[in-house]
Write a protein that holds these residues in place. Structure first.
Motif, mmCIF file in Angstrom:
data_model
loop_
_atom_site.group_PDB
_atom_site.id
_atom_site.type_symbol
_atom_site.label_atom_id
_atom_site.label_comp_id
_atom_site.label_asym_id
_atom_site.label_seq_id
_atom_site.Cartn_x
_atom_site.Cartn_y
_atom_site.Cartn_z
ATOM 1 N N LEU A 35 -5.044 5.853 -0.272
ATOM 2 C CA LEU A 35 -4.012 4.828 -0.438
ATOM 3 C C LEU A 35 -4.192 4.127 -1.776
ATOM 4 N N TYR A 79 -8.103 3.354 -5.955
ATOM 5 C CA TYR A 79 -7.593 3.803 -4.659
ATOM 6 C C TYR A 79 -8.628 3.511 -3.592
ATOM 7 N N VAL A 80 -8.212 3.617 -2.348
ATOM 8 C CA VAL A 80 -9.141 3.495 -1.223
ATOM 9 C C VAL A 80 -8.885 4.660 -0.279
ATOM 10 N N ARG A 81 -9.898 4.987 0.478
ATOM 11 C CA ARG A 81 -9.751 6.004 1.516
ATOM 12 C C ARG A 81 -9.670 5.302 2.860
ATOM 13 N N ASP A 82 -8.666 5.655 3.631
ATOM 14 C CA ASP A 82 -8.514 5.172 5.001
ATOM 15 C C ASP A 82 -8.668 6.398 5.883
ATOM 16 N N ARG A 83 -9.902 6.619 6.328
ATOM 17 C CA ARG A 83 -10.261 7.839 7.039
ATOM 18 C C ARG A 83 -9.971 9.031 6.146
ATOM 19 N N ARG A 84 -8.913 9.768 6.414
ATOM 20 C CA ARG A 84 -8.614 10.959 5.614
ATOM 21 C C ARG A 84 -7.530 10.718 4.577
ATOM 22 N N ARG A 85 -6.860 9.566 4.651
ATOM 23 C CA ARG A 85 -5.768 9.277 3.719
ATOM 24 C C ARG A 85 -6.279 8.563 2.477
ATOM 25 N N THR A 111 1.066 5.616 -0.014
ATOM 26 C CA THR A 111 0.354 6.859 0.222
ATOM 27 C C THR A 111 0.197 7.594 -1.101
ATOM 28 N N TRP A 113 0.846 -1.189 0.000
ATOM 29 C CA TRP A 113 0.000 0.000 0.000
ATOM 30 C C TRP A 113 0.881 1.237 0.000
ATOM 31 N N ARG A 161 -2.873 0.621 -3.980
ATOM 32 C CA ARG A 161 -2.188 -0.660 -3.937
ATOM 33 C C ARG A 161 -1.242 -0.718 -5.124
#
Length: 77
Positions: free
Chosen positions: A57, A49-55, A22, A20, A59
């Motif tokens: 990410l 992409y995916v959102r991890d809370r505010r980030r 940034t 993963w 792959r």
């Protein structure tokens, strides 16, 4: 024409499978500015992409697949 894929030509840093990244790491790997990658994402034209809370990410496998799927032009052809 060479059988070289864009993923072999484009990355500025090595893309290791199943990692993963940034937003900034993904942009660097693709030789893009973070702003350019963000624009592509907001327009629905970039890699998955995916959102991890505010980030945001990415792959690495998705980056490699997206790069390989892009049409390639050969300079001077």
């Amino acid at each position: 024409m060479s059988n070289t894929t864009l993923s072999e030509l484009a990355p500025a840093i090595p893309l290791v499978p199943d990692v993963w990244l940034t937003h900034n790491e993904a942009a660097a790997a693709m030789r893009l500015t973070p702003a350019a990658l963000q624009t592509m994402r907001t327009r629905g034209r970039g890699p998955a992409y995916v959102r991890d809370r505010r980030r945001v990410l990415y792959r690495s496998n998705d980056l490699i697949a997206w790069i390989d799927a892009q049409p390639r032009t050969v300079p001077g052809a």
